[in-house]
Design an enzyme around this catalytic site. Structure first.
Site, PDB file in Angstrom:
ATOM      1  N   GLU A 150       0.817  -1.221   0.000  1.00 30.79           N
ATOM      2  CA  GLU A 150       0.000   0.000   0.000  1.00 30.79           C
ATOM      3  C   GLU A 150       0.848   1.267   0.000  1.00 30.79           C
ATOM      4  O   GLU A 150       0.508   2.247  -0.671  1.00 30.79           O
ATOM      5  CB  GLU A 150      -0.944   0.009   1.197  1.00 30.79           C
TER       6      GLU A 150
ATOM      7  N   LYS B   7     -13.647  -0.207  -5.011  1.00 37.53           N
ATOM      8  CA  LYS B   7     -14.834   0.017  -4.189  1.00 37.53           C
ATOM      9  C   LYS B   7     -15.918   0.759  -4.963  1.00 37.53           C
ATOM     10  O   LYS B   7     -17.116   0.464  -4.812  1.00 37.53           O
ATOM     11  CB  LYS B   7     -14.459   0.791  -2.926  1.00 37.53           C
TER      12      LYS B   7
ATOM     13  N   HIS C  88       8.537 -27.046   3.130  1.00 42.27           N
ATOM     14  CA  HIS C  88       7.929 -28.263   2.597  1.00 42.27           C
ATOM     15  C   HIS C  88       7.431 -28.097   1.159  1.00 42.27           C
ATOM     16  O   HIS C  88       6.851 -29.025   0.598  1.00 42.27           O
ATOM     17  CB  HIS C  88       6.766 -28.703   3.492  1.00 42.27           C
TER      18      HIS C  88
END
Length: 351
Positions: A236, A346, A252
């Site tokens: 950000e 948004k 892993h």
């Protein structure tokens, strides 16, 4: 990098917000003290809680991650963070649900709040206002109001401190005041170092190295909330891709991907390690082996938490990481405050 370049690039003066981080903590505590009577009903019900769900997005959710790690050890209760429109089906009248939204208008959190009410959970809301506060008032829910006027990610001091105080009050644990006074002292001391615009500032030095490529952050499960926070701040503030993974899990699978990288000069990313003195001994050993195996494949920067309690060490890494991401933004000639693409998203969701 100098004060003049900061004034030109940092148009909204994010620098000043960082300089006053310690004041956010003390103000959050003072505001909470004036509202803690709002929790009296929840305090009376605490013996009946079987699990706790913290609902939020972004900085509110990350504050929940820190709280989960600290208070699970204290309470021995399952604590989960919900970053979604839907809450788990196990939520019921024996659950404590805390809905956190800085703006009070986060749609995912509002949807989760409605589901929590339908599940007849015990509910607390935390917001600066907005729809969340309106819902709390309408339905007689416990509510704590926090200070507004900041970008949500800039309000981590308010969000985390308030949540920590809430848990202390509801569960009648030791007062957080003494612990938080140590944290405030440490943040003030750190600020004198981190706000200095000089090449001797280690975070300015590191920002000049890290600002030109995406960043991968490795941390233990204990420190993983700090990795998530730093990842979010780099993306950000510096507008630069960043990723966070946990050790030992990455041992892993992901470690194999490094076989395709032969020289640090050609590496597609930089690496940051976040470490803690209480990491499991085998995790500490894994970090050392990992650095040996990947030596020469990427530029590595290592930060170790500092402080007494786990929460003190969390604030320490939060604050140092926030300054690092800020200086990375300046090094990239990028204003750290605007998040235009989030605003666009948004707006399209609302249309």
């Amino acid at each position: 990098m100098n004060q003049e370049s900061l004034r030109v690039i940092d148009k909204s003066n994010y620098y000043d917000v960082l300089c006053h981080f310690d004041q956010h903590i003390t103000d959050a505590l003072d505001r909470f003290d004036g509202q803690k009577s709002n929790l009296s009903g929840l305090s009376k019900s605490r013996a009946g809680f079987r699990n706790i769900l913290i609902c939020g997005m972004g900085g509110s959710a990350i504050a929940g991650d820190f709280i989960k790690n600290v208070w699970t050890e204290v309470l021995g209760l399952p604590i989960q963070v919900c970053r979604d429109y839907h809450i788990p089906r196990w939520v019921n009248k024996e659950s404590l649900v805390i809905a956190c939204s800085y703006s009070g208008n986060t749609e995912e959190t509002i949807a989760a709040l409605h589901e929590a009410m339908e599940a007849q959970a015990q509910i607390l809301t935390i917001a600066t206002g907005g729809k969340v506060q309106s819902i709390a008032t309408q339905h007689g829910l416990s509510h704590i109001t926090i200070q507004g006027g900041l970008q949500p990610r800039q309000a981590i001091g308010y969000a985390l401190t308030t949540l920590h105080a809430v848990f202390s009050e509801i569960f009648k644990s030791a007062s957080v005041r003494e612990e938080m006074s140590h944290i405030v002292f440490q943040m003030k001391h750190l600020a004198t170092i981190l706000k200095t615009i000089h090449d001797n500032n280690p975070y300015i030095h590191d920002s000049k190295i890290l600002h030109d490529k995406p960043v991968i952050i490795y941390a233990s499960e204990r420190m993983f909330p700090a990795a998530l926070r730093l990842k979010g701040q780099i993306t950000e503030n510096a507008k630069l891709l960043a990723f966070g993974y946990a050790v030992p899990e990455m041992n892993h699978n992901e470690i194999v991907g490094w076989e395709s990288v032969h020289e640090a000069h050609h590496a597609p990313c930089h690496v940051i390690l976040l470490r803690d003195r209480e990491d499991h001994p085998q995790v500490q050993k894994r970090f050392e082996i990992l650095m040996r195996l990947l030596k020469g494949k990427a530029h590595w920067t290592e930060y170790t938490s500092d402080g007494g309690t786990l929460m003190e060490r969390y604030y320490n890494l939060i604050y140092r990481g926030d300054w690092l991401s800020y200086y990375m933004a300046i090094a990239r000639n990028t204003d750290p405050t605007p998040v235009d693409i989030i605003t666009r998203l948004k707006n399209e969701l609302a249309s």
